[in-house]
Each structure stands twice: as structure tokens, then as C-alpha cells.
Design a protein around this motif. Structure first.
Motif, PDB file in Angstrom:
ATOM      1  N   GLU A 215     -12.839 -34.826  -4.388  1.00 29.99           N
ATOM      2  CA  GLU A 215     -12.419 -33.594  -3.734  1.00 29.99           C
ATOM      3  C   GLU A 215     -10.933 -33.353  -3.949  1.00 29.99           C
ATOM      4  O   GLU A 215     -10.478 -32.205  -3.972  1.00 29.99           O
ATOM      5  CB  GLU A 215     -12.732 -33.662  -2.236  1.00 29.99           C
ATOM      6  CG  GLU A 215     -14.215 -33.499  -1.913  1.00 29.99           C
ATOM      7  CD  GLU A 215     -14.498 -33.638  -0.425  1.00 29.99           C
ATOM      8  OE1 GLU A 215     -13.552 -33.971   0.320  1.00 29.99           O
ATOM      9  OE2 GLU A 215     -15.653 -33.420  -0.016  1.00 29.99           O
ATOM     10  N   GLN A 216     -10.172 -34.430  -4.147  1.00 27.16           N
ATOM     11  CA  GLN A 216      -8.740 -34.298  -4.392  1.00 27.16           C
ATOM     12  C   GLN A 216      -8.426 -34.110  -5.877  1.00 27.16           C
ATOM     13  O   GLN A 216      -7.475 -33.422  -6.233  1.00 27.16           O
ATOM     14  CB  GLN A 216      -8.007 -35.548  -3.884  1.00 27.16           C
ATOM     15  CG  GLN A 216      -8.221 -35.841  -2.409  1.00 27.16           C
ATOM     16  CD  GLN A 216      -7.589 -37.166  -1.995  1.00 27.16           C
ATOM     17  OE1 GLN A 216      -6.410 -37.393  -2.232  1.00 27.16           O
ATOM     18  NE2 GLN A 216      -8.374 -38.034  -1.379  1.00 27.16           N
ATOM     19  N   HIS A 218     -10.526 -32.890  -8.524  1.00 30.03           N
ATOM     20  CA  HIS A 218     -11.106 -31.727  -9.206  1.00 30.03           C
ATOM     21  C   HIS A 218     -11.301 -32.021 -10.699  1.00 30.03           C
ATOM     22  O   HIS A 218     -10.931 -31.219 -11.562  1.00 30.03           O
ATOM     23  CB  HIS A 218     -10.223 -30.488  -9.036  1.00 30.03           C
ATOM     24  CG  HIS A 218      -9.931 -30.152  -7.604  1.00 30.03           C
ATOM     25  ND1 HIS A 218     -10.894 -29.685  -6.741  1.00 30.03           N
ATOM     26  CD2 HIS A 218      -8.782 -30.234  -6.873  1.00 30.03           C
ATOM     27  CE1 HIS A 218     -10.359 -29.471  -5.541  1.00 30.03           C
ATOM     28  NE2 HIS A 218      -9.082 -29.817  -5.589  1.00 30.03           N
ATOM     29  N   ASP A 219     -11.889 -33.167 -11.008  1.00 29.36           N
ATOM     30  CA  ASP A 219     -12.111 -33.591 -12.392  1.00 29.36           C
ATOM     31  C   ASP A 219     -13.590 -33.384 -12.736  1.00 29.36           C
ATOM     32  O   ASP A 219     -14.466 -34.052 -12.190  1.00 29.36           O
ATOM     33  CB  ASP A 219     -11.721 -35.068 -12.556  1.00 29.36           C
ATOM     34  CG  ASP A 219     -11.719 -35.520 -14.004  1.00 29.36           C
ATOM     35  OD1 ASP A 219     -12.726 -35.270 -14.698  1.00 29.36           O
ATOM     36  OD2 ASP A 219     -10.725 -36.137 -14.435  1.00 29.36           O
ATOM     37  N   ASP A 220     -13.855 -32.452 -13.648  1.00 35.72           N
ATOM     38  CA  ASP A 220     -15.254 -32.128 -13.984  1.00 35.72           C
ATOM     39  C   ASP A 220     -15.968 -33.293 -14.649  1.00 35.72           C
ATOM     40  O   ASP A 220     -17.157 -33.510 -14.424  1.00 35.72           O
ATOM     41  CB  ASP A 220     -15.303 -30.903 -14.900  1.00 35.72           C
ATOM     42  CG  ASP A 220     -14.890 -29.627 -14.176  1.00 35.72           C
ATOM     43  OD1 ASP A 220     -14.963 -29.615 -12.931  1.00 35.72           O
ATOM     44  OD2 ASP A 220     -14.482 -28.657 -14.855  1.00 35.72           O
ATOM     45  N   ASP A 223     -16.858 -35.721 -11.997  1.00 31.14           N
ATOM     46  CA  ASP A 223     -17.935 -35.110 -11.205  1.00 31.14           C
ATOM     47  C   ASP A 223     -19.278 -35.299 -11.895  1.00 31.14           C
ATOM     48  O   ASP A 223     -20.292 -35.601 -11.260  1.00 31.14           O
ATOM     49  CB  ASP A 223     -17.671 -33.621 -11.003  1.00 31.14           C
ATOM     50  CG  ASP A 223     -16.928 -33.350  -9.703  1.00 31.14           C
ATOM     51  OD1 ASP A 223     -17.085 -34.145  -8.758  1.00 31.14           O
ATOM     52  OD2 ASP A 223     -16.200 -32.358  -9.640  1.00 31.14           O
TER      53      ASP A 223
END
Length: 436
Positions: A215-216, A218-220, A223
Motif C-alpha cells: 500500500e505504501q 505502489h509497485d505493480d 502486486d
């Protein structure tokens, strides 16, 4: 959690093979300390694994999470019922071991056997309250732990029953004096379910931490890695239920694709581990500049950095892999009708060696990182430290020290207890192993 501290607690001595040895337990009641001493003697003298099984009446259910639920028709539930029924006639008259109701079964696995099963599967659960501490089984029942009288059951009776067979066989054999109750399938299934519960407990903890980190970040890409791994437990859970009920795992479950995703994540973890090891080797002796450290370990000086996300993904992959290893070992043991427990241990030992080495390598990296000394970038210069530099350096140092917390390598393998709660309808909840 249990009844008053004057209760008589039945205890069975279970072996996975037919063995004969001195009757060290006898017929008289004993304290918990005495039982622990005798259990150690049995583990040392016997060639085959020996565990003890206690039955405590429950006054209320525990509030522990992470257990695996089994219905009354499951093999483990049947084996427990069969053991109690077949040995009731040999129990002392003061005990009613065949009584129905809610029961806490507590199987204590000696350290010698726990080490054979696997250091990553049957481990004491670390306590957050005390550094280096572990949770103790029956921690909510002080009276029973301190003063209950444990009474041996089935020491001198002859009961017909199958001593071996597949894990589905509710086999219990009690021989003459000096011989131990043979219940290999019961021991196998209890350890397998508890090991699976322990691995799933580790998975849940890793997922919680990964979610917070991503959530901190934001790495696709991260994810995507997380999503692939989070999709695996559904197939693993179904396969676990089927195997524990003696079914066959079919292709429709999707376990093959889940296993492939886990193996891919394990391969990525091994690659990252090599980079981490090389990064540590490239650091100079003495204090290390924060900038030099973050080149090899991006974000290590932050609470939500990429390095920590990679670390939690590695832990998630390892936990899932251990659950798959348990499934494979149980399936292999079910095919060996002569000695399922030895087959189970042998299969686990062969398959988990690589995972143990990987986990050990990660722990070694974390330990080395936690002992590093830091200095600000550029070394000593004028003007002196700014308040921002001081705060950043202190924060980075504290974060590094924290990496050493929770490393299991410092735990000496101890006896472990597998707690099994039995409801009045015969269903079970098997919890991850605790320190005995």
C-alpha cells in the motif's frame, strides 16, 4: 481452559512401530514434571518415535486462531475415538476415558522426533511479549499445568487392532506389559495437520505484512507477485481436505498451477538471496554509509521499502511451499501401507532440504544486516550533523537492528505440543504446534 487442578488426566504412550522396552510409566499417577522426564527417557531408549497423548476436559473453548477444522468422520477424529474406545477397559477405575463431551487432546512430540519431522514445520511459536520467549501450551490452565495427576492408560491390556496401514486406518494396537500402544496413523495425521496449520499461520502473517508494505510502495510488479501467491491457498486448502479424508487429488483442483506459481516465487527468492549475499560481501569493513547500503538493499532504511516487501514475499512463498510439502509427504505415506510414518518423515526430509537452506540463507543475511554499523553519507565533514541527518541515521539503525528479531535460528529444538480440541459432536480443531 480445563477443569480444576485436582483432576486426573489420562495419558497414552503411543509408538509408530511395535517396540518392547521397560515399563517406565507404571500404573501410578505422576506429576507433569515426572511425565516430562519419562518422556525424555522413552525418546532416548526407543528406536521408533514415541509421543504422549493427554486428554483434558474443556470448560470452555480457547480463543486461539489458526487451527484446521476436521469433521467427526475424518480419519484423525476416528483414530482418536478408536484409541479411547479400545483402551477404556484397561484404564484405571478412577478414569472414564470413554466419556463423551468436549476434550482437549494434547500430543507431546519429543524434540528428537520434532527435529526429524522438520525445523520449519514443527517449531515453537515465538512470543512477542518476551524476547526469545515461546508460547507455552495450556497457558490458560495454570492449575492443570502445576498440579494435575497424570494416569497412564493402556499399559497392560491386549486389544486387537491394526498397528499399521494407510493414514486412513484407525489402527490401534496395545500389547502386553512393556510394550507401547502402536498408533502410527494417528501420530502421522496429528503431526501432518498441525504442521499444515503452522505453515498456514506463517502464510497469514506474511500476507498481512505484505499488504501494508505494498500500500505504501505502489509497485505493480510486486502486486502481481503477491496476487499470484495469494491465489494459491484455495487449491491447497481443498487438496488438504481431500488428502486428510483419504481422497485422491485430481487435476480439477488446480494444485499443479498453484505449485508452479509457488516454485516460480521460490526461484525469484533464491535469485534475490544471491544478490543480497553479494551486496553484503561488497560492503567495506567497519561502519557503512547509508547510501552504500541502499544500493544493494533499496528501501532498507525505510519501514515500507522494496527490500522488506521482497523479504515478506519470500516468507509467503516459503510458507506456501511448506504446506505443499506436507501434502506431498502425506500422499506418499498413504501409498506405503507398511510404515506410513517413516515414509512421511523420509519424504519430508528429502523435499524440505532445499527450503531449509533457503530459509537459513535469508536468516543469515538478516543477522548480518542487523549487526552492521552505520554512518552518514560522506563520512565526517563540516558542518556537523543536521537534525534531519541524525533522525534518519538513528531510524535506519533501529530498522536494521529489528531485522534480527524473530529469526528462528536461535531456538533450540524443544519438545512441542499439538493441541486438538474435540467438540461434543466429534469434530476437531487442530492447532499449530506450541512449546511443550
Amino acid at each position: 481452559m480445563t477443569t480444576d487442578n485436582k483432576a486426573l488426566v489420562p495419558v497414552w504412550t503411543l509408538a509408530t512401530e511395535a517396540v518392547t522396552m521397560a515399563d517406565v510409566l507404571g500404573d501410578e499417577g505422576m506429576t507433569r514434571a515426572r511425565l516430562a522426564e519419562l518422556r525424555t527417557v522413552l525418546a532416548m531408549l526407543a528406536d521408533s518415535p514415541i509421543v504422549t497423548l493427554e486428554a483434558h476436559p474443556l470448560s470452555k473453548k480457547s480463543n486461539r486462531n489458526g487451527g484446521i477444522v476436521l469433521h467427526a468422520a475424518s480419519p484423525l477424529a476416528k483414530q482418536l475415538s478408536n484409541l479411547v474406545t479400545e483402551t477404556a477397559k484397561s484404564a484405571p477405575p478412577t478414569l472414564n476415558v470413554a466419556a463423551t463431551g468436549e476434550v482437549l487432546y494434547r500430543m507431546v512430540v519429543p524434540a528428537k522426533v520434532a527435529a526429524q519431522v522438520g525445523k520449519g514445520l514443527v517449531n515453537p511459536m515465538a512470543s512477542k511479549a518476551v524476547a526469545g520467549g515461546v508460547y507455552s501450551a495450556l497457558r490458560d490452565s495454570t492449575g492443570v499445568v502445576a498440579n494435575a495427576t497424570f494416569v497412564p492408560v493402556a499399559g497392560k491390556a491386549a486389544v486387537a487392532g491394526a498397528a499399521t496401514g494407510s493414514a486412513a486406518t484407525a489402527g490401534v494396537a496395545v500389547a502386553s506389559a512393556g510394550a507401547l500402544t502402536v498408533a502410527a496413523p494417528l501420530v502421522l495425521m496429528a503431526i501432518a495437520v498441525s504442521a499444515s496449520a503452522y505453515a498456514d499461520h506463517q502464510r497469514q502473517k506474511a500476507i498481512e505484512r505484505i499488504t501494508d508494505l505494498l500500500e505504501q510502495l505502489h509497485d505493480d510488479n510486486l502486486d502481481s507477485e503477491r496476487n499470484e501467491l495469494e491465489a494459491c491457498p484455495d487449491a491447497i486448502d481443498k487438496a488438504t481436505s481431500i488428502l486428510l479424508d483419504q481422497g485422491r487429488i485430481g487435476l480439477s483442483l488446480g494444485l499443479d498451477s498453484s505449485s508452479h506459481a509457488i516454485s516460480t516465487a521460490i526461484a525469484a527468492t533464491r535469485r534475490r538471496l544471491k544478490k543480497w549475499q553479494a551486496g553484503l560481501d561488497s560492503l567495506p569493513d567497519g561502519p557503512v554509509e547509508v547510501g552504500a547500503l541502499t544500493k544493494s538493499f533499496p528501501g532498507i532504511d525505510e519501514e515500507g521499502g522494496a527490500f522488506r516487501a521482497h523479504l515478506e514475499i519470500a516468507r509467503l512463498a516459503i510458507a506456501l511451499k511448506r504446506r505443499v510439502l506436507v501434502l506431498q509427504a502425506v500422499e506418499h505415506a498413504q501409498q506405503d501401507t507398511n510404515n506410513p510414518f517413516k515414509s512421511f518423515i523420509g519424504s519430508l526430509r528429502d523435499d524440505e532440504r532445499g527450503i531449509d537452506e533457503l530459509e537459513s540463507g535469508i536468516s543469515s543475511v538478516l543477522l548480518r544486516l542487523s549487526t552492521l554499523e552505520l554512518k552518514r553519507d560522506g563520512g565526517f565533514r563540516i558542518p556537523a550533523f543536521t537534525s534531519g541527518e541524525v533522525d534518519h541515521l538513528l531510524k535506519a539503525a533501529y530498522l536494521l537492528r529489528a531485522l534480527g528479531d524473530g529469526i528462528n535460528g536461535g531456538f533450540q529444538q524443544a519438545d512441542v505440543a499439538i493441541e486438538i480440541e474435540r467438540s461434543g459432536d466429534g469434530s476437531l480443531v487442530v492447532f499449530p504446534a506450541l512449546a511443550a
